[in-house]
Design a protein around this motif. Structure first.
Motif, PDB file in Angstrom:
ATOM      1  N   ALA A 213       8.347   0.707  -5.408  1.00 36.65           N
ATOM      2  CA  ALA A 213       8.688   2.075  -5.824  1.00 36.65           C
ATOM      3  C   ALA A 213       7.605   3.087  -5.447  1.00 36.65           C
ATOM      4  O   ALA A 213       7.899   4.150  -4.896  1.00 36.65           O
ATOM      5  CB  ALA A 213       8.950   2.101  -7.322  1.00 36.65           C
ATOM      6  N   ASP A 214       6.343   2.740  -5.707  1.00 39.30           N
ATOM      7  CA  ASP A 214       5.251   3.687  -5.514  1.00 39.30           C
ATOM      8  C   ASP A 214       4.377   3.322  -4.319  1.00 39.30           C
ATOM      9  O   ASP A 214       3.234   3.737  -4.224  1.00 39.30           O
ATOM     10  CB  ASP A 214       4.416   3.694  -6.810  1.00 39.30           C
ATOM     11  CG  ASP A 214       3.857   5.060  -7.103  1.00 39.30           C
ATOM     12  OD1 ASP A 214       4.306   6.026  -6.428  1.00 39.30           O
ATOM     13  OD2 ASP A 214       2.967   5.170  -7.957  1.00 39.30           O
ATOM     14  N   LEU A 215       4.962   2.537  -3.429  1.00 38.41           N
ATOM     15  CA  LEU A 215       4.196   1.949  -2.331  1.00 38.41           C
ATOM     16  C   LEU A 215       3.497   2.985  -1.445  1.00 38.41           C
ATOM     17  O   LEU A 215       2.417   2.736  -0.911  1.00 38.41           O
ATOM     18  CB  LEU A 215       5.130   1.077  -1.481  1.00 38.41           C
ATOM     19  CG  LEU A 215       4.502   0.021  -0.589  1.00 38.41           C
ATOM     20  CD1 LEU A 215       3.570  -0.878  -1.375  1.00 38.41           C
ATOM     21  CD2 LEU A 215       5.599  -0.818   0.057  1.00 38.41           C
ATOM     22  N   ALA A 216       4.106   4.152  -1.286  1.00 35.18           N
ATOM     23  CA  ALA A 216       3.520   5.150  -0.396  1.00 35.18           C
ATOM     24  C   ALA A 216       2.246   5.748  -0.995  1.00 35.18           C
ATOM     25  O   ALA A 216       1.400   6.258  -0.263  1.00 35.18           O
ATOM     26  CB  ALA A 216       4.539   6.237  -0.096  1.00 35.18           C
ATOM     27  N   GLU A 245      13.523   2.518  -0.660  1.00 36.55           N
ATOM     28  CA  GLU A 245      14.322   3.750  -0.724  1.00 36.55           C
ATOM     29  C   GLU A 245      13.882   4.804   0.277  1.00 36.55           C
ATOM     30  O   GLU A 245      14.636   5.719   0.580  1.00 36.55           O
ATOM     31  CB  GLU A 245      14.250   4.342  -2.138  1.00 36.55           C
ATOM     32  CG  GLU A 245      14.872   3.444  -3.202  1.00 36.55           C
ATOM     33  CD  GLU A 245      14.875   4.080  -4.584  1.00 36.55           C
ATOM     34  OE1 GLU A 245      14.321   5.186  -4.743  1.00 36.55           O
ATOM     35  OE2 GLU A 245      15.438   3.457  -5.506  1.00 36.55           O
ATOM     36  N   THR A 246      12.641   4.738   0.745  1.00 36.52           N
ATOM     37  CA  THR A 246      12.148   5.810   1.622  1.00 36.52           C
ATOM     38  C   THR A 246      11.622   5.255   2.945  1.00 36.52           C
ATOM     39  O   THR A 246      11.277   4.070   3.060  1.00 36.52           O
ATOM     40  CB  THR A 246      10.989   6.587   0.955  1.00 36.52           C
ATOM     41  OG1 THR A 246       9.847   5.725   0.859  1.00 36.52           O
ATOM     42  CG2 THR A 246      11.369   7.083  -0.433  1.00 36.52           C
ATOM     43  N   GLU A 247      11.527   6.167   3.921  1.00 36.68           N
ATOM     44  CA  GLU A 247      10.981   5.784   5.218  1.00 36.68           C
ATOM     45  C   GLU A 247       9.510   5.416   5.107  1.00 36.68           C
ATOM     46  O   GLU A 247       9.026   4.521   5.798  1.00 36.68           O
ATOM     47  CB  GLU A 247      11.191   6.922   6.223  1.00 36.68           C
ATOM     48  CG  GLU A 247      12.655   7.032   6.600  1.00 36.68           C
ATOM     49  CD  GLU A 247      12.976   8.228   7.485  1.00 36.68           C
ATOM     50  OE1 GLU A 247      12.044   8.938   7.925  1.00 36.68           O
ATOM     51  OE2 GLU A 247      14.181   8.441   7.739  1.00 36.68           O
ATOM     52  N   GLU A 248       8.795   6.118   4.231  1.00 34.42           N
ATOM     53  CA  GLU A 248       7.372   5.794   4.042  1.00 34.42           C
ATOM     54  C   GLU A 248       7.195   4.350   3.577  1.00 34.42           C
ATOM     55  O   GLU A 248       6.321   3.636   4.070  1.00 34.42           O
ATOM     56  CB  GLU A 248       6.724   6.731   3.001  1.00 34.42           C
ATOM     57  CG  GLU A 248       6.526   8.153   3.468  1.00 34.42           C
ATOM     58  CD  GLU A 248       7.709   9.053   3.100  1.00 34.42           C
ATOM     59  OE1 GLU A 248       8.873   8.552   3.032  1.00 34.42           O
ATOM     60  OE2 GLU A 248       7.481  10.255   2.886  1.00 34.42           O
ATOM     61  N   LEU A 253       5.678  -1.199   4.975  1.00 43.96           N
ATOM     62  CA  LEU A 253       6.028  -2.626   4.995  1.00 43.96           C
ATOM     63  C   LEU A 253       6.031  -3.162   6.418  1.00 43.96           C
ATOM     64  O   LEU A 253       5.509  -4.236   6.707  1.00 43.96           O
ATOM     65  CB  LEU A 253       7.397  -2.832   4.342  1.00 43.96           C
ATOM     66  CG  LEU A 253       7.402  -2.596   2.824  1.00 43.96           C
ATOM     67  CD1 LEU A 253       8.823  -2.347   2.319  1.00 43.96           C
ATOM     68  CD2 LEU A 253       6.756  -3.783   2.096  1.00 43.96           C
ATOM     69  N   ARG A 254       6.586  -2.377   7.313  1.00 39.81           N
ATOM     70  CA  ARG A 254       6.667  -2.804   8.707  1.00 39.81           C
ATOM     71  C   ARG A 254       5.265  -2.918   9.299  1.00 39.81           C
ATOM     72  O   ARG A 254       4.935  -3.909   9.948  1.00 39.81           O
ATOM     73  CB  ARG A 254       7.510  -1.800   9.486  1.00 39.81           C
ATOM     74  CG  ARG A 254       7.884  -2.278  10.862  1.00 39.81           C
ATOM     75  CD  ARG A 254       8.595  -1.189  11.630  1.00 39.81           C
ATOM     76  NE  ARG A 254      10.033  -1.181  11.404  1.00 39.81           N
ATOM     77  CZ  ARG A 254      10.776  -0.077  11.362  1.00 39.81           C
ATOM     78  NH1 ARG A 254      10.214   1.115  11.505  1.00 39.81           N
ATOM     79  NH2 ARG A 254      12.072  -0.155  11.188  1.00 39.81           N
ATOM     80  N   ALA A 255       4.444  -1.909   9.033  1.00 40.77           N
ATOM     81  CA  ALA A 255       3.078  -1.914   9.570  1.00 40.77           C
ATOM     82  C   ALA A 255       2.277  -3.088   9.020  1.00 40.77           C
ATOM     83  O   ALA A 255       1.317  -3.539   9.646  1.00 40.77           O
ATOM     84  CB  ALA A 255       2.380  -0.598   9.244  1.00 40.77           C
ATOM     85  N   ASN A 256       2.673  -3.568   7.842  1.00 40.57           N
ATOM     86  CA  ASN A 256       1.933  -4.672   7.241  1.00 40.57           C
ATOM     87  C   ASN A 256       2.655  -6.004   7.388  1.00 40.57           C
ATOM     88  O   ASN A 256       2.415  -6.940   6.638  1.00 40.57           O
ATOM     89  CB  ASN A 256       1.599  -4.352   5.794  1.00 40.57           C
ATOM     90  CG  ASN A 256       0.479  -3.327   5.722  1.00 40.57           C
ATOM     91  OD1 ASN A 256      -0.688  -3.662   5.892  1.00 40.57           O
ATOM     92  ND2 ASN A 256       0.840  -2.064   5.535  1.00 40.57           N
ATOM     93  N   GLY A 263      17.447  -2.262   0.338  1.00 42.71           N
ATOM     94  CA  GLY A 263      17.280  -1.104  -0.531  1.00 42.71           C
ATOM     95  C   GLY A 263      18.180   0.043  -0.128  1.00 42.71           C
ATOM     96  O   GLY A 263      18.842   0.002   0.914  1.00 42.71           O
ATOM     97  N   TYR A 264      18.173   1.076  -0.976  1.00 40.75           N
ATOM     98  CA  TYR A 264      19.064   2.211  -0.768  1.00 40.75           C
ATOM     99  C   TYR A 264      18.821   2.900   0.576  1.00 40.75           C
ATOM    100  O   TYR A 264      19.724   3.536   1.112  1.00 40.75           O
ATOM    101  CB  TYR A 264      18.901   3.236  -1.900  1.00 40.75           C
ATOM    102  CG  TYR A 264      19.282   2.729  -3.275  1.00 40.75           C
ATOM    103  CD1 TYR A 264      19.972   1.526  -3.432  1.00 40.75           C
ATOM    104  CD2 TYR A 264      18.955   3.457  -4.424  1.00 40.75           C
ATOM    105  CE1 TYR A 264      20.316   1.061  -4.696  1.00 40.75           C
ATOM    106  CE2 TYR A 264      19.302   2.997  -5.693  1.00 40.75           C
ATOM    107  CZ  TYR A 264      19.978   1.796  -5.821  1.00 40.75           C
ATOM    108  OH  TYR A 264      20.314   1.353  -7.065  1.00 40.75           O
TER     109      TYR A 264
END
Ligand code: C2E
Ligand code: MG
Ligand code: MG
Ligand code: MG
Length: 289
Positions: A213-216, A245-248, A253-256, A263-264
């Protein structure tokens, strides 16, 4: 513990408690009779399917079956409101069997329609997992539908597994031996030890959405996500993040090096017809059934 307070407020709490017990009984009775009508036209339960997407290729490779209760008066009821009660009462066993059978039949229907193959995961809660005949039930659902075991996955939570670790590992081995995949749902919110994790014959860890949820913005959640991804990979597991839920969040996640997401951002849980459309859109190469 409210008894200290004045008479009026005590009565208020007491009647609130009664209402909730009564509410539970009504809900339980409603669930029982709703399930009696399943499968069939009058069945009030329904499965939605949420896509799981490969973070590197963008491919829709799997779906998670999520139950909904279409109540004639109360409308669509969330599983968060009735799965707990189904667990407590034991109704989760027949309800879970309906879920398994419906999901497997749906998976086979997509294959019959000539759509690209997609894996289906089904949530299995603690009591359902511990129940004696689970393996038989899974086997029956696969046989009767014709769905190949490799296209079925069972999602279990750490807490379900830790209730009786030795038995849980045996049961997981039986499921794995059938060719059905296992994943740990809501990973990080339970309390399984790392040594237990090592002994689980699983293929995937699902990072719980509370860490996503607060990953960004949250350094803590970033650290947790990165640690789970690296732990998973070192144990030869795939790692999927839920609640994206977001692109960020996706980009992080992709970068890591996270493998997959759900997800939505990509899609909410949707009816099977929508999954068929999504599969058809991406399947330029339609395979014959
Ligand atoms: P879960 O297995 O962890 O499923 C993920 C939940 O997150 C689902 O809620 C899903 O709709 C929701 N979700 C997906 N993407 C997002 C997102 O981007 N943001 C947010 N905020 N939420 C997202 P749902 O469908 O309400 O299910 C809740 C829980 O109920 C499930 O959690 C699972 O534990 C249980 N459940 C659902 N269906 C079944 C079932 O057929 N059998 C059993 N035993 N449990 C089920
Ligand atoms: Mg799940
Ligand atoms: Mg989950
Ligand atoms: Mg969850």
């Amino acid at each position: 513990y409210r008894a200290k307070e004045n008479k009026n407020s005590f009565q208020f709490y007491a009647s609130e408690m009664n209402a909730s017990v009564e509410e539970k009984l009504v809900l339980l009775e409603g669930m029982r009779s709703a399930l009696d009508a399943c499968p069939g036209q009058a069945c009030q339960f329904q499965l939605l399917y949420q896509p799981k997407v490969d973070l590197r290729t963008g491919r829709l490779f799997g779906v998670e079956a999520l139950i909904r209760w279409n109540h004639p008066e109360h409308g669509l009821i969330s599983p968060l409101r009735f799965i707990g009660l189904a667990e407590e009462s034991g109704l989760i066993v027949p309800l879970g069997e309906w879920v398994l059978r419906t999901a497997c039949a749906q998976g086979q229907a997509w294959r019959d329609a000539g759509l690209p193959e997609v894996a289906i995961s089904v949530n299995v809660s603690a009591r359902q997992f511990e129940e004696k005949r689970l393996v038989e039930r899974i086997d029956g659902a696969l046989r009767d539908s014709g769905l190949p075991p490799r296209l079925l996955e069972v999602e279990v939570t750490e807490s379900s597994l830790m209730r009786d670790l030795a038995r849980a590992v045996d049961k997981m081995r039986e499921i794995e031996a059938m060719g059905v995949a296992l994943s740990i749902d809501d990973f990080g919110t339970g309390y399984s030890s790392l040594s237990a994790l090592k002994s689980f014959p699983i293929s995937r860890l699902k990072i719980d959405k509370s860490f996503v949820a607060d990953l960004a913005h949250s350094r803590d959640d970033q650290a947790i996500a990165m640690a789970v991804i690296s732990l998973g990979h070192k144990l030869d597991l795939r790692v999927i993040a839920e609640g994206v839920e977001t692109e960020e969040q996706r980009d992080f996640l992709r970068a890591n090096d996270c493998d997959e997401m759900q997800g939505y951002l990509y899609s909410r849980p949707v009816p099977p017809e929508r999954i068929a459309e999504l599969l058809a859109e991406q399947g330029t190469t339609l395979v014959a059934a």
